[in-house]
Design a protein around this motif. Sequence first.
Motif, PDB file in Angstrom:
ATOM      1  N   GLU A  56      41.344 -41.573 103.732  1.00  0.00           N
ATOM      2  CA  GLU A  56      41.259 -41.692 102.268  1.00  0.00           C
ATOM      3  C   GLU A  56      42.111 -42.850 101.763  1.00  0.00           C
ATOM      4  O   GLU A  56      41.783 -43.473 100.745  1.00  0.00           O
ATOM      5  N   LEU A 113      44.090 -38.617  94.988  1.00  0.00           N
ATOM      6  CA  LEU A 113      43.872 -38.271  96.395  1.00  0.00           C
ATOM      7  C   LEU A 113      43.713 -36.764  96.503  1.00  0.00           C
ATOM      8  O   LEU A 113      44.603 -36.007  96.118  1.00  0.00           O
ATOM      9  N   TYR A 133      41.256 -45.895  99.251  1.00  0.00           N
ATOM     10  CA  TYR A 133      42.152 -46.255  98.141  1.00  0.00           C
ATOM     11  C   TYR A 133      42.508 -47.744  98.195  1.00  0.00           C
ATOM     12  O   TYR A 133      42.451 -48.452  97.181  1.00  0.00           O
ATOM     13  N   CYS A 138      39.064 -39.750  97.967  1.00  0.00           N
ATOM     14  CA  CYS A 138      39.833 -40.607  97.084  1.00  0.00           C
ATOM     15  C   CYS A 138      38.921 -40.899  95.913  1.00  0.00           C
ATOM     16  O   CYS A 138      37.895 -41.546  96.068  1.00  0.00           O
TER      17      CYS A 138
END
Length: 229
Positions: free
Chosen positions: A80, A60, A84, A41
């Motif tokens: 990920e 992403l 984020y 990310c």
Amino acid sequence: MIPTIEYIEKKFEEYNHLMFGGRLPKLPVVLSDAKTFLGQCVARATTLPNGLKKYSDFELRINTRVDYPEEIIEDTIIHEMIHYFIFYHNLHDTSAHGDIFISIMQSINANYGRKLSISHHATKEETEQAVSTKRTWHVVAVIYFKNGKVGVKVLPRVMPKIINFCEQLKGEKTISSISLYMTDDPFFNRFPTSVALRINYVEKDELTKNLANAQELIISNNQVINKPK
Ligand SMILES: [Zn+2]
């Protein structure tokens, strides 16, 4: 399976509602065939006047080089998404996979029967850090704070600068103690060498592991010397 953008976007929506309260805005999904990561990310970091970072322009990235089992791809997407979530809410974690990351990850594992881990999912920062495995000697100050946090500072190998740095921190009320080490462990390559008073927070276990072969130093009579055994 080799995921497609549509697949990743569908999973993102599903997990967003299931695990993140639907609070994560859609972000661009990019397929990657890099050798260094399963997922990433990435974000643009802006340093604020108070030294903290603010993140924007998220992306992403999911790897399509290797045909992994679907479960691994799902776990990679979720992993990920935690990065984020932390970036997006400007939660300042103790490190890339710090206290906040681990606690979110553990609660997802417990509540949704996932097997998320912090390995094999390098962030951009980690990938860059991983590149530098050179063994270089560093003088490292380890700063123990009264609130239980631990910080690291890589100092120039110049005696008066080391002594001055420690002197400056001595009066600091939030600090309980400082230790000095000489080490060539590549773990410390990631930290900038400086005498600025900005400290890099690290996880205690990770630090202990990477200091295993370090030589402890002490300041005695205005000299930095090896700590007598
Ligand atoms: Zn990660």
